[in-house]
Write an enzyme that holds these catalytic residues in place. Structure first.
Site, PDB file in Angstrom:
ATOM      1  CG  HIS A   1       3.821  -7.860  -6.903  1.00  0.00           C
ATOM      2  ND1 HIS A   1       2.637  -8.452  -7.236  1.00  0.00           N
ATOM      3  CD2 HIS A   1       4.708  -8.411  -7.145  1.00  0.00           C
ATOM      4  CE1 HIS A   1       2.851  -9.489  -7.795  1.00  0.00           C
ATOM      5  NE2 HIS A   1       4.114  -9.578  -7.791  1.00  0.00           N
TER       6      HIS A   1
ATOM      7  CG  MET B   1      -6.897  -9.990  -5.659  1.00  0.00           C
ATOM      8  SD  MET B   1      -5.113  -9.843  -5.750  1.00  0.00           S
ATOM      9  CE  MET B   1      -5.030 -11.368  -6.644  1.00  0.00           C
ATOM     10  NE  ARG B   2     -11.845  -7.207 -11.366  1.00  0.00           N
ATOM     11  CZ  ARG B   2     -11.888  -8.377 -12.161  1.00  0.00           C
ATOM     12  NH1 ARG B   2     -11.627  -9.381 -11.335  1.00  0.00           N
ATOM     13  NH2 ARG B   2     -12.370  -8.329 -13.266  1.00  0.00           N
TER      14      ARG B   2
ATOM     15  CG  ASN C   1      -0.216  -2.870  -6.449  1.00  0.00           C
ATOM     16  OD1 ASN C   1      -1.282  -3.283  -5.840  1.00  0.00           O
ATOM     17  ND2 ASN C   1       0.405  -3.747  -7.133  1.00  0.00           N
TER      18      ASN C   1
ATOM     19  N   GLY D   1      -7.057  -7.664   4.001  1.00  0.00           N
ATOM     20  CA  GLY D   1      -7.130  -6.258   4.403  1.00  0.00           C
ATOM     21  C   GLY D   1      -6.074  -5.981   5.689  1.00  0.00           C
ATOM     22  CB  SER D   2      -3.231  -7.797   6.967  1.00  0.00           C
ATOM     23  OG  SER D   2      -2.298  -8.155   5.700  1.00  0.00           O
ATOM     24  CG  ASN D   3      -0.486  -4.780   3.119  1.00  0.00           C
ATOM     25  OD1 ASN D   3       0.470  -4.336   3.404  1.00  0.00           O
ATOM     26  ND2 ASN D   3      -0.825  -5.974   2.509  1.00  0.00           N
TER      27      ASN D   3
HETATM   28  C1  GRF Z   1      -0.574  -8.675  -0.152  1.00  0.00           C
HETATM   29  O1  GRF Z   1       0.391  -9.713  -0.130  1.00  0.00           O
HETATM   30  C2  GRF Z   1      -0.295  -7.759  -1.321  1.00  0.00           C
HETATM   31  O2  GRF Z   1       1.330  -7.876  -1.492  1.00  0.00           O
HETATM   32  C3  GRF Z   1      -0.887  -8.581  -2.455  1.00  0.00           C
HETATM   33  O3  GRF Z   1      -2.054  -8.936  -1.881  1.00  0.00           O
HETATM   34  C4  GRF Z   1      -1.786  -9.208  -0.436  1.00  0.00           C
HETATM   35  C5  GRF Z   1      -2.982  -8.607   0.272  1.00  0.00           C
HETATM   36  O4  GRF Z   1      -2.706  -8.508   1.514  1.00  0.00           O
HETATM   37  N1  GRF Z   1      -1.100  -7.592  -3.708  1.00  0.00           N
HETATM   38  P1  GRF Z   1      -3.905  -8.125   2.620  1.00  0.00           P
HETATM   39  O5  GRF Z   1      -5.408  -8.171   1.932  1.00  0.00           O
HETATM   40  O6  GRF Z   1      -3.477  -6.611   2.790  1.00  0.00           O
HETATM   41  O7  GRF Z   1      -3.753  -8.677   3.961  1.00  0.00           O
END
Ligand code: GRF
Length: 201
Positions: A120, A101-102, A118, A23-25
């Site tokens: 990536h 991841m789905r 999304n 969840g860092s994003n």
């Molecule tokens: C990120 O590297 C994103 O690009 C990929 O999964 C990772 C998620 O990171 N799809 P976080 O859970 O947001 O830390």
């Protein structure tokens, strides 16, 4: 994508987050909203893995959470229908996949149209799918990065909204390279949401 924030005069964007893990994003988006750079509200976080750290991050940020575990549904369509139901109850307008991841089905995509994004960890169209960082390292590329794109049925294939490049250093491991990519993800994703909303990309 320009390096600055686009001008936006509309209502606050209503973002529903889908996340499977750390969840860092999610946190980067929360921080951009708090800093009044991203004019948005987070309607809630749907997560599919019990114990995913994103749920604690959301609770700490005062954001609603809902566990929707794909293991409880007979197929991907039924799982996506449950997600759509929750997102709609929250009044969500934009679906933001942040480490989700789905693979999405038409049941999730159709109600939101182009308003599903999304992120990536590669410069798409290179290295779509799982283990993108590992595969970039194994391929010996000298530059990789991250991509924000609109979501379509085929995995990691929708129109690109924004990208950031990251050098691969000789001593890199998957962990060090992914950490450097994530620094760019956290900068890029909030801006890319706004660029997507203003419709310039
Ligand atoms: C990120 O590297 C994103 O690009 C990929 O999964 C990772 C998620 O990171 N799809 P976080 O859970 O947001 O830390």
């Amino acid at each position: 994508m320009p390096e600055d924030w686009p001008e936006y005069r509309g209502e606050a964007l209503r973002l529903g987050i889908l996340a499977s893990g750390k969840g860092s994003n999610f946190t980067a988006i929360v921080q951009a909203i708090s800093a009044q750079k991203l004019p948005a509200v987070i309607t809630g976080v749907v997560y599919n893995n019990p114990g995913a750290a994103v749920s604690q991050r959301a609770q700490a940020a005062g954001v609603k959470t809902q566990l929707i575990n794909h293991r409880d549904y007979p197929d991907r369509e039924a799982f996506d229908a449950a997600i759509v139901h929750t997102l709609r109850q929250w009044g969500t307008e934009w679906v933001i996949m942040a480490g989700w991841m789905r693979q999405a089905t038409a049941v999730l995509l159709e109600p939101f149209g182009t308003r599903i994004l999304n992120i990536h960890p590669s410069l798409l169209p290179a290295f779509p799918g799982l283990q993108a960082v590992e595969r970039a390292l194994q391929a010996g590329v000298k530059i990789t990065g991250c991509t924000v794109h609109r979501v379509v049925l085929a995995v990691d294939s929708g129109p690109i909204v924004a990208q950031a490049a990251v050098p691969v250093l000789p001593a890199d491991t998957v962990a060090t390279l992914h950490a450097r990519i994530q620094v760019q993800e956290h900068r890029l994703y909030p801006q890319a949401i706004l660029w997507a909303a203003v419709g310039n990309c």
